[in-house]
Design a protein around this motif. Structure first.
Motif, short mmCIF file in Angstrom:
data_model
loop_
_atom_site.label_atom_id
_atom_site.label_comp_id
_atom_site.label_asym_id
_atom_site.label_seq_id
_atom_site.Cartn_x
_atom_site.Cartn_y
_atom_site.Cartn_z
N SER A 117 47.30 65.83 127.50
CA SER A 117 47.58 64.67 126.66
C SER A 117 48.23 65.13 125.38
O SER A 117 47.80 66.12 124.78
CB SER A 117 46.28 63.94 126.33
N VAL A 118 49.23 64.40 124.96
CA VAL A 118 49.82 64.73 123.68
C VAL A 118 49.67 63.54 122.74
O VAL A 118 49.92 62.39 123.12
CB VAL A 118 51.29 65.20 123.82
N ILE A 119 49.18 63.84 121.55
CA ILE A 119 48.89 62.82 120.55
C ILE A 119 50.06 62.78 119.58
O ILE A 119 50.34 63.77 118.91
CB ILE A 119 47.64 63.21 119.74
N VAL A 120 50.75 61.67 119.52
CA VAL A 120 51.90 61.59 118.62
C VAL A 120 51.68 60.56 117.52
O VAL A 120 50.99 59.57 117.72
CB VAL A 120 53.19 61.24 119.40
N PRO A 121 52.23 60.82 116.34
CA PRO A 121 52.07 59.92 115.20
C PRO A 121 52.99 58.72 115.35
O PRO A 121 54.18 58.83 115.10
CB PRO A 121 52.50 60.78 114.01
N ASP A 122 52.46 57.60 115.77
CA ASP A 122 53.37 56.51 116.12
C ASP A 122 53.94 55.79 114.91
O ASP A 122 54.84 54.99 115.03
CB ASP A 122 52.74 55.54 117.11
#
Lengths: 336, 336
Positions: free
Chosen positions: B68-73
């Motif tokens: 899983s990659v957590i991106v700053p939306d």
DNA sequence: TTGTATGCGTTATCAT
DNA sequence: ATGATAACGCATACAA
């Protein structure tokens, strides 16, 4: 890496059966468990660091409570707000949203969907592709329901959510006309596509209503100049060099605005003084152009939420392969 | 909705045991199955439309083969190419990549990681957040390894991949100085952060090497003007109005370029004639500014690939909580 | 209200 | 080379 904590561990610790634990830990308070034990068991589970096994749960229930959204990764930008709203909507339904960029190498949308056989998911939302038979088949092979967003085919073969491009084109054009602009250019890309026809149609509609004739020479199909100097649209440069006067411009989509604005400036025209410019999409950076771009904003939030709700519905009962249309709005900034 | 096709169905159809079918269908040819039966069984499975149950497989093997990659939306743009390269890298390792935008409502990066307890995943890649204890704890609670990308904390507490911001700042500045520009402004945001300090440090480094003194008055910290007219940086406007001359400008990141360019134009200055401008990030739309923006490109491809490889490693053996640094490059366009 | 037992579909172990 | 079977962890039908 120690062994994982299971329901069994919790049940032994609590001195109750696994079933009780399972019930106590259910998301919504189970009717068949006393609040007291529920509380006690939840505390014990917490202490032990219990985490349910998604695999086991999914194996048992047959659903993952997750949706996959396929995004066109070669077209940056416009779909981001849709994904965001879809993510929020999914969350509200207790679902997770998995985002899958389509790679060139991955065989397009259909290929990416096929690859979902290795992704735990209950449904698919396809963003920005014309949902061909292939997409439909790929999803059918996986027994996954599909919803399409922003597919502009005339006769959708899937449940589809899309924006009224014709209304958007009309809206942009009316905004220009309402400011007294009379000689409007349509600056589009060279590609063909239903959404293009629809926006141009809106452009014409607005002219018709205003009783102004469209000069077909002002409908431009321009080559991408993004990678080579001077980064202007030569089709537009030539038009202006020929002495053709325009006082307004509708860009097929925001990204056309960069080169178009450069062409205008190069020709010595000011914006919005000499020429008023309207874009389409309201991408994030539309506020960064000089001047900040007046544009048509697609209702991204609605698109995402609607798609998710359809995808979840489609899991249980079939959803009709028809189009749901939402309407864009005008986002006024400085360019028009 | 008919019942799903299982190994059992295939085995009955083929007249062999389920174990044989399982072996025959394994990704890499199993040594204990004759090519003949392998072929025969695969065909039958295909005919029947067999799809493995990921849940059952994961339950059995204990891994999902997914990251899983957590991106700053809330920060659109810059991370897209990283996700893309990570996706490709993951694919090459036989993994899937799930993308999770962080919502404001979801409690930031740590909150989003906690929510992964409902996502089938074997590891986490955190993009663009300073990996605090909270992030570490959230991941630890889920027993998931974490890798951080673009965390600029001095002492990383997680395995971290990041870009050499100081080198980037130096590179941008040297490019300006090498063109004979002498009075350079640094146009930054009001926020604080290590990456800011590092870029400014690079700005100073280049001056030192060139034997030119930095005028601290030219180091600007500007307020976002993106939502209010006139959409210029008033700090920069004032500086120029005071008669301070500059001939070069380093924008802390590309998005600063929009307002900065407007400020310059408003002051009657041309780019790159009067003032050369360099940005940072090489976002997609950097080519849309007028003139197209010369900028520092982060090595997005390396970042993504490296992060994935570390995350996969971390699944089996611990990976040291140290920083791996990659270097940016100059992307020359027209603004400098 | 709680406990026991079964099955979800797969892979791996152990026979044969 | 192949087959029978156990186990993974959970939710639920059924029994108590």
């Amino acid at each position: 890496m120690t062994r994982r904590v299971t329901l069994m561990d919790v049940s032994k610790q609590a001195g109750v059966g696994v079933a009780t634990v399972s019930r106590a830990l259910a998301a919504e308070p189970h009717r068949d468990v006393s609040p007291a034990t529920r509380e006690r068991i939840r505390r014990i589970a917490d202490d032990l660091g219990y985490r349910p096994s998604l695999a086991a749960r999914a194996l048992r229930t047959g659903e993952y409570r997750a949706l996959s959204v396929i995004v066109p990764d070669f077209e940056w930008g416009w779909w981001e707000p849709v994904v965001r709203s879809a993510y929020n909507a999914a969350e509200e339904h207790g679902y997770h949203l998995l985002v899958h960029p389509v790679g060139e190498r991955r065989g397009g949308a259909a290929g990416t969907i096929s690859a979902l056989s290795n992704v735990p998911t209950d449904g698919v939302i396809v963003l920005g592709f014309s949902a061909s038979r292939e997409v439909q088949n790929a999803a059918a092979a996986l027994r996954l329901p599909v919803v399409s967003v922003d597919d502009t085919e005339a006769n959708p073969i899937l449940p589809t959510v899309s924006v009224d491009n014709r209304a958007g084109g009309r809206m942009a054009t009316e905004h220009l006309l309402s400011q007294g602009r009379q000689r409007l250019a349509y600056v589009g890309n060279t590609w063909a596509g239903n959404f293009v026809d629809q926006r141009i149609q809106g452009f014409r509609d607005a002219h018709d209503s205003a009783g102004i004739e469209v000069n077909d020479r002002l409908i431009l199909r321009c080559e991408n100049p993004w990678d080579d100097p001077p980064f202007t649209f030569k089709e537009l440069d030539e038009l202006l060099a020929d002495g053709v006067r325009i006082d307004g411009m509708f860009c097929e989509y925001d990204r056309m605005a960069g080169p178009a604005l450069r062409s205008l400036r190069r020709a010595g025209l000011t914006v919005p003084g000499d020429v008023a410019v309207v874009g389409y999409d309201d991408e994030e950076w539309a506020k960064l152009t000089d001047p900040p771009l007046t544009t048509i904003r697609q209702p991204y939030e609605e698109l995402g939420a609607l798609a998710v709700s359809l995808a979840i519905q489609a899991q249980t009962r079939p959803v009709a392969a028809e189009r749901r249309t939402v309407v864009p709005t005008l986002r006024k900034r400085q360019s028009a």
